[in-house]
Design a protein around this motif. Structure first.
Motif, short mmCIF file in Angstrom:
data_model
loop_
_atom_site.label_atom_id
_atom_site.label_comp_id
_atom_site.label_asym_id
_atom_site.label_seq_id
_atom_site.Cartn_x
_atom_site.Cartn_y
_atom_site.Cartn_z
N GLN A 20 -13.10 -17.09 -56.59
CA GLN A 20 -14.48 -16.71 -56.05
C GLN A 20 -14.82 -17.49 -54.70
O GLN A 20 -15.52 -17.20 -54.05
CB GLN A 20 -15.58 -17.31 -56.96
CG GLN A 20 -15.17 -16.54 -58.40
CD GLN A 20 -16.13 -15.26 -58.36
OE1 GLN A 20 -16.29 -14.56 -57.53
NE2 GLN A 20 -16.86 -14.71 -59.66
N ALA A 21 -14.11 -18.89 -54.86
CA ALA A 21 -14.62 -19.73 -53.62
C ALA A 21 -13.95 -19.01 -52.07
O ALA A 21 -14.55 -19.30 -51.09
CB ALA A 21 -13.74 -20.88 -53.66
N GLU A 22 -12.80 -18.19 -52.29
CA GLU A 22 -12.40 -17.55 -51.19
C GLU A 22 -13.36 -16.53 -50.74
O GLU A 22 -13.81 -16.42 -49.67
CB GLU A 22 -11.07 -16.66 -51.59
CG GLU A 22 -10.01 -17.94 -51.95
CD GLU A 22 -8.66 -17.00 -52.18
OE1 GLU A 22 -8.14 -16.56 -50.99
OE2 GLU A 22 -8.21 -17.13 -53.60
N ILE A 23 -14.15 -15.81 -51.72
CA ILE A 23 -14.96 -14.84 -51.28
C ILE A 23 -16.32 -15.55 -50.82
O ILE A 23 -16.82 -14.94 -49.66
CB ILE A 23 -15.34 -13.97 -52.47
CG1 ILE A 23 -14.26 -13.14 -52.99
CG2 ILE A 23 -16.62 -12.96 -52.23
CD1 ILE A 23 -14.36 -12.36 -54.14
N PHE A 24 -16.65 -16.60 -51.38
CA PHE A 24 -17.72 -17.50 -50.84
C PHE A 24 -17.81 -17.66 -49.33
O PHE A 24 -18.73 -18.00 -48.84
CB PHE A 24 -18.23 -18.44 -51.63
CG PHE A 24 -19.46 -19.20 -51.00
CD1 PHE A 24 -20.60 -18.73 -50.92
CD2 PHE A 24 -18.98 -20.78 -50.69
CE1 PHE A 24 -21.65 -19.51 -50.72
CE2 PHE A 24 -20.22 -21.53 -50.29
CZ PHE A 24 -21.33 -20.87 -50.25
N ALA A 25 -16.47 -18.27 -49.15
CA ALA A 25 -16.22 -18.54 -47.71
C ALA A 25 -16.67 -17.78 -46.72
O ALA A 25 -16.81 -18.04 -45.58
CB ALA A 25 -14.68 -18.93 -47.57
N GLU A 26 -16.60 -16.42 -47.12
CA GLU A 26 -17.07 -15.35 -46.06
C GLU A 26 -18.62 -15.38 -45.80
O GLU A 26 -19.02 -14.69 -44.84
CB GLU A 26 -16.45 -14.11 -46.49
CG GLU A 26 -15.06 -13.82 -46.45
CD GLU A 26 -14.52 -13.67 -44.93
OE1 GLU A 26 -15.18 -13.08 -44.31
OE2 GLU A 26 -13.36 -14.33 -44.71
N ALA A 27 -19.15 -15.76 -46.77
CA ALA A 27 -20.46 -15.62 -46.91
C ALA A 27 -21.28 -17.03 -46.56
O ALA A 27 -22.49 -17.02 -46.36
CB ALA A 27 -21.07 -15.29 -48.12
N LYS A 28 -20.60 -18.01 -46.71
CA LYS A 28 -21.30 -19.46 -46.52
C LYS A 28 -22.07 -19.60 -45.15
O LYS A 28 -23.11 -20.07 -45.09
CB LYS A 28 -20.06 -20.50 -46.57
CG LYS A 28 -20.72 -21.95 -46.74
CD LYS A 28 -19.53 -23.05 -46.60
CE LYS A 28 -19.99 -24.38 -46.43
NZ LYS A 28 -18.97 -25.41 -46.51
N GLY A 29 -21.47 -19.25 -44.00
CA GLY A 29 -22.23 -19.47 -42.99
C GLY A 29 -23.59 -18.53 -42.66
O GLY A 29 -24.23 -18.94 -41.99
N LEU A 30 -23.80 -17.50 -43.68
CA LEU A 30 -24.60 -16.64 -43.58
C LEU A 30 -26.04 -17.43 -44.10
O LEU A 30 -27.17 -17.15 -43.95
CB LEU A 30 -24.91 -15.38 -44.49
CG LEU A 30 -23.62 -14.30 -43.57
CD1 LEU A 30 -23.41 -13.14 -44.59
CD2 LEU A 30 -24.21 -13.94 -42.12
N VAL A 31 -25.80 -18.30 -44.90
CA VAL A 31 -26.82 -19.17 -45.45
C VAL A 31 -27.63 -20.05 -44.49
O VAL A 31 -28.78 -20.16 -44.33
CB VAL A 31 -26.30 -20.17 -46.77
CG1 VAL A 31 -27.61 -20.65 -47.41
CG2 VAL A 31 -25.77 -19.24 -47.69
N GLN A 32 -26.71 -20.72 -43.45
CA GLN A 32 -27.30 -21.33 -42.37
C GLN A 32 -28.12 -20.42 -41.56
O GLN A 32 -29.22 -20.86 -40.94
CB GLN A 32 -26.29 -22.12 -41.74
CG GLN A 32 -26.50 -22.94 -40.57
CD GLN A 32 -27.39 -24.32 -41.20
OE1 GLN A 32 -26.92 -24.97 -41.82
NE2 GLN A 32 -28.59 -24.26 -40.46
N SER A 33 -27.40 -19.39 -41.17
CA SER A 33 -28.20 -18.24 -40.30
C SER A 33 -29.40 -18.08 -41.01
O SER A 33 -30.49 -17.90 -40.21
CB SER A 33 -27.48 -16.88 -40.48
OG SER A 33 -26.03 -17.22 -39.43
#
Length: 299
Positions: A20-33
């Motif tokens: 799951q952590a690998e998939i979240f790595a693709e989305a993590k930057g969107l939270v800051q956005s």
């Protein structure tokens, strides 16, 4: 098709052994956005039994999904930036029932199904950007954040709005809403959408930035899907293709699903589509349809 290789291009592809952590790595930057003022959509879709809900919610701590990890990141940013900014988080959670109706998943349980009142169906309306207020019930974005419609924002009326102060409070609320999914009608749960309204106030200047983050767990597509689900996927595909083709008219209003997600798709909004595919050969045609939809272009 049989005897022919199909080729598609994606930003990332994950195999059955990924964590799951690998998939979240693709989305993590969107939270800051989202905190910075952009409207953001993270959406999981695909054939039935593909693992959409597991990808979004997960199980336990080690295998927790994208949604709990997004909440963790959001409140870590809030804590880190507390010395310079105040971040308020309001949440709505709805279930898209058909092309025109939605159910409120955070309202009282008897609102979901009542012989006298029927389904509680929040309405979706569009308001000009300059008429948006600071109300927690108004899901408006600040200047600089993006929507495909330009000057219009989506507002969801009739659904309960809750303000949350911690990651765990938000997660518990979403789990409560998820347990109510499917109670608004006779059918199985359909599309579940979590809408986070973010309001960030600069402590030095008093300037306020507002944005939205939508997290959508869509029902399974395919030959065994309910007719309303099939219609919603058709509308979603038409919207994605219109955005990819830079068409002047994008048919958001053809379905409640695309309408409620409208200001988080296209324009300067940021969208991540997660396509979960089952390994069974019986799902091949449905998988190919999902792949074709998801890879139709840059939108």
């Amino acid at each position: 098709s049989q005897g022919k290789d199909d080729s598609f291009r994606f930003g990332a592809v994950f195999g059955p052994d990924c964590i799951q952590a690998e998939i979240f790595a693709e989305a993590k930057g969107l939270v800051q956005s989202a905190v910075d003022g952009y409207n953001v959509l993270v959406m999981a879709c695909g054939p039935q039994r593909g693992g959409k809900t597991h990808t979004m919610m997960g199980s336990g701590h080690e295998h927790r999904g994208l949604v709990p990890r997004v909440f963790e990141e959001l409140f870590q940013i809030k804590e880190k930036d507390a010395w310079r900014a105040e971040l308020e988080v309001d949440v709505q959670m709805v279930e898209v029932l058909d092309s025109i109706k939605m159910g409120d998943l955070l309202g009282h349980r008897d609102h979901h199904r009542s012989p006298s009142k029927g389904v509680l169906a929040p309405s979706v309306r569009m308001v000009p950007q300059d008429s948006a207020t600071a109300s927690a019930a108004t899901f408006a974005r600040s200047a600089g954040a993006g929507s495909a419609s330009g000057a219009l924002n989506v507002v969801v009326d009739g659904a309960v709005t809750r303000r949350v102060g911690t990651r765990q409070e938000l997660l518990d609320l979403v789990k409560e809403g998820a347990s109510n999914a499917g109670r608004a009608g006779e059918n199985d749960p359909q599309h579940v959408v979590v809408l986070l309204n973010l309001s960030r106030r600069n402590l030095a200047t008093g300037a306020v930035t507002r944005s939205k983050m939508a997290l959508a767990d869509l029902a399974g597509m395919g030959q065994f899907a309910h007719l309303d689900v099939s219609a919603s996927y058709k509308s979603l595909e038409e919207v994605l293709r219109a955005l990819a083709a830079r068409q002047q008219r994008v048919p958001f209003r053809d379905h409640a699903l695309t309408q409620v997600l409208q200001d988080c798709m296209g324009g300067t909004a940021k969208t991540l589509l997660l396509l979960a595919l089952p390994p069974e050969s019986a799902s091949r045609q449905d998988s190919l349809r999902g792949i074709s939809m998801a890879s139709c272009g840059t939108w």
